[in-house]
Design a protein around this motif. Structure first.
Motif, PDB file in Angstrom:
ATOM      1  N   THR A 175       1.731  10.157  -0.343  1.00  0.00           N
ATOM      2  CA  THR A 175       1.705   8.859  -1.013  1.00  0.00           C
ATOM      3  C   THR A 175       0.473   8.088  -0.584  1.00  0.00           C
ATOM      4  O   THR A 175       0.130   8.080   0.576  1.00  0.00           O
ATOM      5  N   ARG A 176      -0.141   7.426  -1.497  1.00  0.00           N
ATOM      6  CA  ARG A 176      -1.319   6.655  -1.079  1.00  0.00           C
ATOM      7  C   ARG A 176      -1.180   5.185  -1.482  1.00  0.00           C
ATOM      8  O   ARG A 176      -0.705   4.397  -0.705  1.00  0.00           O
ATOM      9  N   GLY A 177      -1.580   4.821  -2.679  1.00  0.00           N
ATOM     10  CA  GLY A 177      -1.451   3.403  -3.025  1.00  0.00           C
ATOM     11  C   GLY A 177      -2.294   2.566  -2.106  1.00  0.00           C
ATOM     12  O   GLY A 177      -1.837   1.707  -1.367  1.00  0.00           O
ATOM     13  N   THR A 178      -3.572   2.800  -2.143  1.00  0.00           N
ATOM     14  CA  THR A 178      -4.351   2.474  -0.974  1.00  0.00           C
ATOM     15  C   THR A 178      -5.452   1.448  -1.178  1.00  0.00           C
ATOM     16  O   THR A 178      -5.886   0.810  -0.259  1.00  0.00           O
ATOM     17  N   ASP A 179      -5.891   1.279  -2.363  1.00  0.00           N
ATOM     18  CA  ASP A 179      -7.189   0.652  -2.532  1.00  0.00           C
ATOM     19  C   ASP A 179      -7.171  -0.865  -2.654  1.00  0.00           C
ATOM     20  O   ASP A 179      -6.171  -1.467  -2.986  1.00  0.00           O
ATOM     21  N   HIS A 180      -8.313  -1.430  -2.367  1.00  0.00           N
ATOM     22  CA  HIS A 180      -8.589  -2.830  -2.645  1.00  0.00           C
ATOM     23  C   HIS A 180      -9.654  -2.859  -3.739  1.00  0.00           C
ATOM     24  O   HIS A 180     -10.801  -3.171  -3.491  1.00  0.00           O
ATOM     25  N   HIS A 222       0.826  -1.210   0.000  1.00  0.00           N
ATOM     26  CA  HIS A 222       0.000   0.000   0.000  1.00  0.00           C
ATOM     27  C   HIS A 222       0.859   1.258   0.000  1.00  0.00           C
ATOM     28  O   HIS A 222       0.426   2.295   0.484  1.00  0.00           O
ATOM     29  N   ASN A 253      -4.582   7.165   2.844  1.00  0.00           N
ATOM     30  CA  ASN A 253      -4.134   5.799   2.574  1.00  0.00           C
ATOM     31  C   ASN A 253      -4.980   4.893   3.457  1.00  0.00           C
ATOM     32  O   ASN A 253      -4.913   4.971   4.679  1.00  0.00           O
ATOM     33  N   ASP A 254      -5.744   4.036   2.841  1.00  0.00           N
ATOM     34  CA  ASP A 254      -6.762   3.283   3.570  1.00  0.00           C
ATOM     35  C   ASP A 254      -6.219   2.128   4.397  1.00  0.00           C
ATOM     36  O   ASP A 254      -6.948   1.529   5.191  1.00  0.00           O
ATOM     37  N   ASN A 255      -4.976   1.754   4.172  1.00  0.00           N
ATOM     38  CA  ASN A 255      -4.521   0.450   4.645  1.00  0.00           C
ATOM     39  C   ASN A 255      -4.740   0.247   6.149  1.00  0.00           C
ATOM     40  O   ASN A 255      -5.321  -0.749   6.579  1.00  0.00           O
ATOM     41  N   ARG A 270      -8.485   0.249   7.180  1.00  0.00           N
ATOM     42  CA  ARG A 270      -9.166  -0.988   6.807  1.00  0.00           C
ATOM     43  C   ARG A 270      -8.843  -2.112   7.802  1.00  0.00           C
ATOM     44  O   ARG A 270      -9.726  -2.786   8.325  1.00  0.00           O
ATOM     45  N   GLU A 271      -7.525  -2.303   8.040  1.00  0.00           N
ATOM     46  CA  GLU A 271      -7.142  -3.403   8.926  1.00  0.00           C
ATOM     47  C   GLU A 271      -7.536  -3.118  10.377  1.00  0.00           C
ATOM     48  O   GLU A 271      -7.758  -4.043  11.148  1.00  0.00           O
TER      49      GLU A 271
END
Lengths: 461, 746
Positions: free
Chosen positions: A382-387, A325, B385-387, B390-391
């Motif tokens: 920076t993100r790079g985040t999605d599912h 991510h 940033n979702d990471n 989410r977790e």
């Protein structure tokens, strides 16, 4: 009506003759309706590679037609296709690649992109992934995905593995487990290589499955799967005998599973030692997780082929390390390098067997350019985040229809890629699996019962 | 005809044999011989000449030199046995009678017959073995190994515990320490099968107080305290409550922090560059070695809970290092210390610490999760940033769904974005150089800490969970703290998820799915209420679980497939391998141990778990019922690597000191650990000891195979060298502890 293995083989043989598929598959899955299946349907191999996590597939295969390339570079400046300039925080961007680095001719006359590291040719006689695609031995499956309820690993795995939204609870089967039960597939025709986080191959099938993760690295380093430990070597026969002698009735159900697994490991070792006699190219020696697993797959297939295999064989490989991510670029560079080598070597070592083999690579999640835009290991935002749901997948085989274009499925528009958080699904991820199964003479409805898979991709002859 | 003759011959031989045995037995109880009389004052007492004294029957007890017993012959010639007067004692001492008293006592040993009940200790005291109660403080020892149970020598005698479901007679050969004469104890064992593990699977209420030894062992294994003699004694003698309290309040004399370990080891290895050591000690292999040592000899429950939390908050140093370089060494140590300090504390505190933890921030990218007003106004979903968000929900708190209602997700993608938004603003700092701009780089300073940037942290209205309708959050001011507390206290998912996992891990995997009855949900609900009522302190919840009836239900036995780490630690504890086996080896670049290195290959490299999802392999964690017992560990190479790992440990243990780093073994022999107390045991006695020590029950075929290994026809055990015996012992041990289902299950 149960379809036992003998009848399955007879049916497959009939399919190999001139029987149409229309009576076996669902209406929406009718592929080449009215045509006969290739008479070589028996003894085909399906290598199904699943990348755990959300590989940034759109980085590996950006739809980089010249008209869109610049736009993509702008939106994805941190990834491989970056444009010269500065990020919003003033960080300079150095563009490492140009369109020529990533393009593949053949997509309706316009270039289509792959990661630059897929263009590296490392060894004589081993084609790069880029060259495999250019030579028509691979296809890009664009916009393939699976709608997940919530973007969680759990629901993605459900969809990926069972082909349904149902998970556990004695209801859904992994599609592979469903085939095993349905066709009573022999243990040495179904393989699962690689670590298995969350993968219920054992779920809901009463038959043994080859959960094989024997380490080629250990074997070649030590000449033993026990890592060269003398005491362990000496004790292993006794350990095996004691487990064989154990009364199942004394064990709890999970203890019985453990017993089966231990015996399975020993049996796997026996067959693995046999197949390790098969010679492979010396370049495999640069062992990584990926190359080790692919090498095992090569040996399994070559061993089966040398012994006159006529069974359909399915080898599932899981590869970890894609649940990233952030800091995407370096990680994707690294993965691309490994895959470029491993796929090239695999196809080189399989040689003519590739006409009977399909290698499908898919990932748990996909990514949109939107969510990864501005991603940079040096940028605070920076993100790079999605599912995301959809992704670009790759498939390689020597059995494609020549008329099948390089890019199949439905490529996303630049607008969608850059403005949507989740890429719309153009094709169901189960579709390439189903078509490959059908090519092998297996009724895909048995793998995905009751599922409407949509418009066929028509990949195979 | 021939057959009849043969039977008769055998019968005669049998009777002759019995006669010989009988004769031998009676000769062991020697009749008192006549003693030499020595006149002294008005009394005579037997004082043999010194050389002859060993064969005399004078019985005495020199307890602290003040009291003695002796045969006294009065003037009238009457012989009595009584306490000697001080004068008589003085005379006896002058003759150095006290030196031979144990021998004399031993001559008085008699055979006894007592009764015992399966699985219940029966004590044999020295006094029981003596015709005359002399020297009752002398200690007994066992000659040969028991067959139908296990015998433990204590300061006050021998505790004999018949195996479960045994009927029969055990003949123990006993003797006083230092005395060659022995006699037998015939123990009649009666079975009362079915009286243990009678807990009820759905009852969280307390189990009965008294525990059988098997029940005690069961509980000890569940908490990672296999073979802990002190806890075992408490459990057997004082019962359930006392045992659970002892487990919860375990006092560990061992190292309690990594820094103190580093200091101690740095002193031990003086050639070592302390500063290099300080830095490299934080590498995951070194931390792993430290942790494994703690698992072996530290506080068992703390280490077990630490393992539980480590899987809950799965992390991987390699990935961390990839993106953050050397800084991750410090981060990992901080992460490790957080787990260590809070493993038995409050989950709320642990969760907050994990949120603020630089390692977790690096691992789940929360240091890249920043709120920017300008971007937010343009596109609210495009800043985060979702990471981590989410977790935080899927793995750390509420779970994707309720365990008992898996068809309806708790949250959707919008909720994930909102959670990530609330968690924005975290930055990593180096004290010396200030802010690290969202990136650790190849940082090489002296530690990194984290902080929160207010101008990068969202604080405003957030609405969540409106789609599921469960635990809806709609507040005008939400930030990271309010969201976290909402997840903990206002959303039902967290307490239920955690309660479910704790019961499933320590007792047995609870039923999950959409059709779970209220009765089956009850234990989870009760523990969830306890967690909430105690602010997520885990001790009250653990106390209830460990005391509960379901903990001792049949469903709780042998149900979880142990992870490689749990299994190997269990093996080391039950074999009795001392800490030296795990001795952390130092090199100029790294600390390592054979033990830690061996575990790496099993697919369970603690502190380097492969994915954030890896904790799902742990027993009771998976949402998939088919894999809830730890089936995720059952991979072929992983199974072989269990064999390899234990094999390496045994090799390392046996080999003995050597100058080579990897060859430097502890020199610990299995005959000294596993067979301690047995003198020249036969192969059968060795097998019996192994069976009881490992808690496995072998059938006839398995028994035969092991005996054939220990005592092959071509090279019998009795004639084997010590080295060969040790090798055979290692093979049998390895075969039983590495892949044998009875051993691996807990």
């Amino acid at each position: 009506m149960s379809l036992n293995r003998r009848r399955f083989l007879v049916r497959s043989a009939q399919l190999g003759g001139a029987v149409t598929l229309s009576n076996l598959i669902r209406p929406t899955m009718v592929i080449a309706q009215g045509a006969s299946v290739n008479s070589g349907a028996l003894g085909r191999y399906f290598v199904h590679v699943v990348l755990d996590g959300g590989v940034c597939g759109l980085s590996l295969c950006p739809p980089a037609e010249s008209a869109t390339f610049a736009a993509l570079q702008t939106r994805r400046s941190a990834l491989m296709a970056r444009q010269t300039g500065t990020l919003s925080n003033g960080t300079p961007i150095i563009t490492p690649y140009s369109l020529s680095d990533v393009s593949i001719a053949g997509h309706s006359g316009a270039p289509y992109g792959v990661h630059p590291y897929f263009k590296q040719t490392e060894w004589s006689g081993v084609l790069s992934l880029h060259d495999q695609l250019s030579a028509g031995r691979g296809r890009i499956l664009a916009g393939v995905g699976k709608p997940t309820v919530d973007g969680s690993h759990d629901s993605a795995m459900k969809k990926l593995l069972t082909g349904t939204d149902v998970w556990g609870g004695g209801v859904a089967k992994h599609w592979l487990a469903a085939l095993i039960d349905r066709y009573e597939m022999p243990v040495d025709t179904v393989w699962s290589l690689g670590p298995q986080p969350g993968i219920p191959l054992v779920a809901n099938t009463s038959r043994p499955i080859t959960l094989d993760r024997l380490s080629s690295y250990d074997y070649y380093r030590w000449g033993s799967y026990l890592g060269g430990n003398q005491t362990a070597d000496q004790a292993s026969d006794l350990a095996r005998a004691l487990v064989e002698d154990e009364d199942e009735q004394r064990l709890t159900p999970s203890g019985q599973r453990l017993r089966e697994a231990v015996l399975h490991a020993f049996n796997s070792r026996d067959s693995a030692v046999q197949r390790n006699a098969a010679t492979v190219r010396s370049e495999w020696s640069g062992n990584t997780q990926v190359s080790g697993l692919f090498q095992d797959a090569v040996k399994i297939i070559r061993f089966a082929e040398a012994n006159g295999n006529v069974e359909p064989m399915i080898i599932r490989i899981t590869v970890q390390g894609f649940d990233t991510h952030g800091f995407q670029r370096g990680q994707i560079d690294s993965h691309a390098t490994y895959f470029n080598r491993a796929i090239g070597l695999m196809m080189a070592d399989l040689g003519s067997i590739m006409t009977k083999t399909a290698i499908l690579m898919e990932s748990e999640f996909g990514r949109t350019i939107h969510d990864n835009s501005q991603g940079s290991s040096f940028a605070p935002d920076t993100r790079g985040t999605d599912h995301g749901w959809a992704n670009n997948h790759l498939i390689f085989s020597g059995g494609f229809r020549s008329a099948t274009p390089l890019v199949v499925g439905g490529a996303a528009s630049v607008s969608e890629l850059t403005n949507s958080t989740i890429l719309s699904r153009k094709a169901d991820s189960r579709l390439p699996v189903a078509e490959t199964l059908q090519w092998m003479g297996i009724n895909p409805s048995d793998a995905f019962p009751g599922v409407d898979l949509g418009t066929p991709l028509r990949l195979f002859v | 005809m021939l057959a009849t003759r043969l039977v008769k011959t055998c019968a005669i031989l049998f009777l002759l044999g019995a006669g010989v045995l009988s004769s031998a037995s009676s000769s062991a109880i020697a009749a008192p011989r006549r003693a030499e009389v020595v006149r002294r004052a008005n009394a005579k007492f037997f004082v043999p000449a010194r050389k002859k004294l060993l064969s005399r029957n004078l019985t005495c007890n020199f307890s602290r030199g003040r009291t003695a017993l002796g045969y006294i012959t009065t003037k009238s010639g009457k012989k009595t046995f009584r306490v000697l007067s001080s004068k008589e004692l003085k005379a006896a001492r002058k003759k150095k009678l006290h030196n031979i008293c144990p021998s004399v006592c031993a001559r008085q040993i008699r055979a006894i017959e007592i009764g015992a009940v399966e699985n219940t200790p029966t004590r044999i005291t020295p006094a029981m073995m003596l015709k005359i109660a002399c020297n009752p403080r002398a200690s007994l020892e066992i000659v040969g190994a028991p067959i139908l149970g296990q015998a433990i020598a204590t300061s006050s005698g021998i505790d004999y515990i018949p195996h479960l479901h045994v009927n029969g007679i055990e003949r123990l050969r006993l003797r006083f320490k230092g005395v060659s004469t022995s006699a037998s104890a015939a123990i009649s064992i009666s079975s009362i099968a079915g009286t243990e593990f009678v807990g009820r699977a759905l009852e969280i209420s307390p189990y009965r107080v008294a525990l059988t030894p098997n029940e005690v062992d069961h509980l000890l294994q569940k908490v990672g305290a296999d073979n802990d003699a002190q806890l075992r004694h408490i459990g057997i003698t004082q019962g359930r409550e006392a045992l659970v309290e002892a487990i919860l309040n375990y006092q560990s004399p061992n190292l309690t922090s990594v820094n103190s370990a580093a200091n101690t080891l740095a002193e031990q290895y003086q050639y070592f560059d302390y500063f290099v050591f300080q830095r490299n000690y934080r590498h995951s292999p070194s931390l792993r070695a430290f942790w494994l040592a703690q698992m072996l000899e530290g506080n068992p429950l703390r280490e077990r809970m630490m393992l539980f939390w480590h899987h809950h908050f799965a992390i991987n140093l390699d990935a961390l290092k990839f993106s953050n370089g050397a800084a991750s060494n410090w981060w990992l140590q901080e992460h490790f210390e957080i787990l260590r300090a809070r493993s038995l504390g409050s989950f709320r505190s642990l969760l907050q610490a994990m949120r603020d933890d630089p390692a977790m921030s690096g691992w789940l990218n929360n240091s890249q999760n920043q709120y920017r007003l300008d971007v937010f106004q343009q596109n609210p979903a495009a800043t985060t940033n979702d990471n981590f968000g989410r977790e935080l929900m899927e793995l750390f708190t509420i779970g994707r769904t309720d365990r008992f209602n898996q068809s309806i997700p708790y949250y959707n993608e919008t909720d994930v974005k909102s959670a990530a938004l609330a968690m924005t603003g975290q930055h990593l700092y180096a004290p010396s150089s200030g802010l690290i701009p969202g990136y650790g780089g190849w940082y090489n300073g002296n530690g990194v800490t984290q902080g929160w940037e207010l101008n990068r942290s969202f604080r405003g209205r957030i609405t969540m969970f409106s789609q599921s309708g469960v635990g809806v959050l709609d507040r005008s001011i939400v930030d990271r703290d309010t969201l976290m507390d909402h997840l903990l206290f206002n959303h039902p998912g967290t307490a239920r998820n955690l309660a479910f996992k704790l019961i499933s891990y320590f007792a047995f995997p609870q039923t999950q799915g959409d059709n779970v009855s209220a009765a089956e949900q009850a234990p989870t609900n009760t523990i969830a209420e306890i967690l909430l009522a105690n602010g997520y302190e885990v001790i009250p919840a653990l106390r209830t679980i460990l005391n509960s009836s379901l903990m001792f239900a049949p469903e709780s036995r042998d149900t979880c497939i142990q992870s490689p780490t749990e299994q190997i630690v269990s093996a080391a504890r039950r074999i009795g391998l001392p800490l030296q086996v795990l001795e952390i080896q130092s090199t100029p670049w790294q600390l390592e141990s054979a033990f830690a290195d061996s575990i790496n290959g099993t697919g369970h490299a603690i502190l380097d778990l492969p994915t954030v999802f890896a904790g799902q392999k742990q027993c009771g964690a998976s949402l998939d019922s088919q894999r809830a017992h730890g089936e995720g560990w059952l991979e072929d190479q992983s199974i072989f690597n269990r064999l390899r790992a234990v094999g390496r440990i045994l090799d390392f243990s046996m080999r003995g000191p050597s100058s080579n780093y990897w060859e430097h073994g502890a020199g610990v022999k299995l005959k000294d650990t596993l067979l301690n107390g047995l003198v020249n045991p036969s192969a059968e006695e060795v097998l019996t000891r192994i069976e009881s020590r490992f808690g496995v029950s072998l059938n006839v075929a398995q028994h035969r195979r092991i005996l054939d290994t220990l005592n092959p026809f071509s090279a019998p055990w009795s004639g084997a060298t010590e080295q060969i015996k040790e090798q055979r012992l290692a093979q049998v041990t390895l075969a039983l502890v590495a892949v044998f289902p009875q051993f691996i299950m807990r």
